[in-house]
Design a protein around this motif. Structure first.
Motif, PDB file in Angstrom:
ATOM      1  N   ASP A 175      11.295   2.656  -8.010  1.00  0.00           N
ATOM      2  CA  ASP A 175      12.095   1.453  -8.163  1.00  0.00           C
ATOM      3  C   ASP A 175      11.319   0.458  -9.024  1.00  0.00           C
ATOM      4  O   ASP A 175      10.281  -0.062  -8.619  1.00  0.00           O
ATOM      5  CB  ASP A 175      12.385   0.853  -6.786  1.00  0.00           C
ATOM      6  CG  ASP A 175      13.296  -0.359  -6.838  1.00  0.00           C
ATOM      7  OD1 ASP A 175      13.299  -1.093  -7.860  1.00  0.00           O
ATOM      8  OD2 ASP A 175      14.007  -0.596  -5.847  1.00  0.00           O
ATOM      9  N   GLN A 176      11.819   0.212 -10.215  1.00  0.00           N
ATOM     10  CA  GLN A 176      11.129  -0.651 -11.179  1.00  0.00           C
ATOM     11  C   GLN A 176      11.065  -2.111 -10.725  1.00  0.00           C
ATOM     12  O   GLN A 176      10.161  -2.838 -11.121  1.00  0.00           O
ATOM     13  CB  GLN A 176      11.811  -0.558 -12.548  1.00  0.00           C
ATOM     14  CG  GLN A 176      11.735   0.831 -13.162  1.00  0.00           C
ATOM     15  CD  GLN A 176      10.307   1.244 -13.473  1.00  0.00           C
ATOM     16  OE1 GLN A 176       9.689   0.666 -14.357  1.00  0.00           O
ATOM     17  NE2 GLN A 176       9.787   2.210 -12.747  1.00  0.00           N
ATOM     18  N   ASP A 177      12.004  -2.543  -9.904  1.00  0.00           N
ATOM     19  CA  ASP A 177      11.998  -3.913  -9.412  1.00  0.00           C
ATOM     20  C   ASP A 177      10.945  -4.121  -8.320  1.00  0.00           C
ATOM     21  O   ASP A 177      10.482  -5.236  -8.112  1.00  0.00           O
ATOM     22  CB  ASP A 177      13.377  -4.298  -8.858  1.00  0.00           C
ATOM     23  CG  ASP A 177      14.431  -4.361  -9.950  1.00  0.00           C
ATOM     24  OD1 ASP A 177      14.077  -4.686 -11.106  1.00  0.00           O
ATOM     25  OD2 ASP A 177      15.602  -4.084  -9.654  1.00  0.00           O
ATOM     26  N   THR A 178      10.570  -3.040  -7.647  1.00  0.00           N
ATOM     27  CA  THR A 178       9.611  -3.122  -6.550  1.00  0.00           C
ATOM     28  C   THR A 178       8.195  -2.781  -6.993  1.00  0.00           C
ATOM     29  O   THR A 178       7.227  -3.356  -6.488  1.00  0.00           O
ATOM     30  CB  THR A 178      10.045  -2.172  -5.408  1.00  0.00           C
ATOM     31  OG1 THR A 178      11.387  -2.481  -5.031  1.00  0.00           O
ATOM     32  CG2 THR A 178       9.142  -2.307  -4.200  1.00  0.00           C
ATOM     33  N   CYS A 179       8.059  -1.881  -7.935  1.00  0.00           N
ATOM     34  CA  CYS A 179       6.744  -1.408  -8.398  1.00  0.00           C
ATOM     35  C   CYS A 179       5.890  -2.583  -8.889  1.00  0.00           C
ATOM     36  O   CYS A 179       6.358  -3.455  -9.616  1.00  0.00           O
ATOM     37  CB  CYS A 179       6.926  -0.396  -9.523  1.00  0.00           C
ATOM     38  SG  CYS A 179       5.378   0.254 -10.203  1.00  0.00           S
ATOM     39  N   ILE A 180       4.608  -2.578  -8.480  1.00  0.00           N
ATOM     40  CA  ILE A 180       3.675  -3.626  -8.919  1.00  0.00           C
ATOM     41  C   ILE A 180       2.705  -3.110  -9.980  1.00  0.00           C
ATOM     42  O   ILE A 180       1.811  -3.829 -10.409  1.00  0.00           O
ATOM     43  CB  ILE A 180       2.902  -4.225  -7.728  1.00  0.00           C
ATOM     44  CG1 ILE A 180       2.111  -3.144  -6.983  1.00  0.00           C
ATOM     45  CG2 ILE A 180       3.858  -4.980  -6.801  1.00  0.00           C
ATOM     46  CD1 ILE A 180       1.167  -3.669  -5.906  1.00  0.00           C
ATOM     47  N   LYS A 195       4.794  -0.492 -15.471  1.00  0.00           N
ATOM     48  CA  LYS A 195       5.238   0.005 -14.170  1.00  0.00           C
ATOM     49  C   LYS A 195       5.161   1.532 -14.168  1.00  0.00           C
ATOM     50  O   LYS A 195       5.214   2.174 -15.208  1.00  0.00           O
ATOM     51  CB  LYS A 195       6.690  -0.412 -13.899  1.00  0.00           C
ATOM     52  CG  LYS A 195       6.957  -1.898 -14.006  1.00  0.00           C
ATOM     53  CD  LYS A 195       6.483  -2.632 -12.786  1.00  0.00           C
ATOM     54  CE  LYS A 195       6.766  -4.103 -12.853  1.00  0.00           C
ATOM     55  NZ  LYS A 195       7.966  -4.505 -12.164  1.00  0.00           N
ATOM     56  N   CYS A 226       2.135   4.431  -1.473  1.00  0.00           N
ATOM     57  CA  CYS A 226       2.560   3.309  -2.315  1.00  0.00           C
ATOM     58  C   CYS A 226       2.509   2.015  -1.506  1.00  0.00           C
ATOM     59  O   CYS A 226       3.154   1.912  -0.455  1.00  0.00           O
ATOM     60  CB  CYS A 226       3.971   3.547  -2.850  1.00  0.00           C
ATOM     61  SG  CYS A 226       4.589   2.180  -3.872  1.00  0.00           S
ATOM     62  N   VAL A 252       3.814  -0.827  -1.885  1.00  0.00           N
ATOM     63  CA  VAL A 252       5.059  -1.603  -1.797  1.00  0.00           C
ATOM     64  C   VAL A 252       6.285  -0.715  -1.539  1.00  0.00           C
ATOM     65  O   VAL A 252       7.421  -1.159  -1.662  1.00  0.00           O
ATOM     66  CB  VAL A 252       5.265  -2.471  -3.064  1.00  0.00           C
ATOM     67  CG1 VAL A 252       4.207  -3.564  -3.136  1.00  0.00           C
ATOM     68  CG2 VAL A 252       5.274  -1.636  -4.324  1.00  0.00           C
ATOM     69  N   SER A 253       6.055   0.543  -1.198  1.00  0.00           N
ATOM     70  CA  SER A 253       7.142   1.497  -0.887  1.00  0.00           C
ATOM     71  C   SER A 253       8.180   1.562  -1.991  1.00  0.00           C
ATOM     72  O   SER A 253       9.390   1.542  -1.741  1.00  0.00           O
ATOM     73  CB  SER A 253       7.802   1.142   0.447  1.00  0.00           C
ATOM     74  OG  SER A 253       6.861   1.159   1.494  1.00  0.00           O
ATOM     75  N   ALA A 254       7.707   1.666  -3.230  1.00  0.00           N
ATOM     76  CA  ALA A 254       8.602   1.691  -4.393  1.00  0.00           C
ATOM     77  C   ALA A 254       9.050   3.097  -4.781  1.00  0.00           C
ATOM     78  O   ALA A 254       9.906   3.242  -5.649  1.00  0.00           O
ATOM     79  CB  ALA A 254       7.922   1.043  -5.591  1.00  0.00           C
ATOM     80  N   ARG A 284      10.548   6.999  -3.855  1.00  0.00           N
ATOM     81  CA  ARG A 284      11.304   7.793  -2.894  1.00  0.00           C
ATOM     82  C   ARG A 284      11.756   9.088  -3.556  1.00  0.00           C
ATOM     83  O   ARG A 284      11.745   9.202  -4.770  1.00  0.00           O
ATOM     84  CB  ARG A 284      12.494   7.008  -2.355  1.00  0.00           C
ATOM     85  CG  ARG A 284      13.552   6.715  -3.404  1.00  0.00           C
ATOM     86  CD  ARG A 284      14.740   5.973  -2.799  1.00  0.00           C
ATOM     87  NE  ARG A 284      15.798   5.782  -3.750  1.00  0.00           N
ATOM     88  CZ  ARG A 284      15.946   4.727  -4.530  1.00  0.00           C
ATOM     89  NH1 ARG A 284      15.058   3.735  -4.472  1.00  0.00           N
ATOM     90  NH2 ARG A 284      16.947   4.642  -5.386  1.00  0.00           N
TER      91      ARG A 284
END
Length: 62
Positions: free
Chosen positions: A6-11, A31, A53, A55-57, A59
């Motif tokens: 998930d690009q919005d969650t990945c740090i 990312k 991960c 931030v659990s980005a 799945r």
């Protein structure tokens, strides 16, 4: 099987890339992305990246 980041969650920490560079890489935006489906021999490495991960980005994708 295919992993999804998930690009919005990945740090952009790069942990997944270090754990399984056969599936994950850093994109131009800094990312992580899953650029290739997981082969049978590296599915456990992908699962470890999912579990690790911060931030659990990541799945599994159907």
């Amino acid at each position: 099987m295919k992993a999804f980041v998930d690009q919005d969650t990945c740090i952009g920490c790069g942990l997944c890339c270090g754990m399984c560079d056969a599936v994950f890489r850093m994109n131009d935006g800094g990312k992580a992305e899953a650029y290739q489906a997981a082969a049978e021999e590296n599915q456990s490495d992908v699962q470890s990246a999912i579990d690790s991960c911060p931030v659990s980005a990541i799945r599994w994708e159907d």
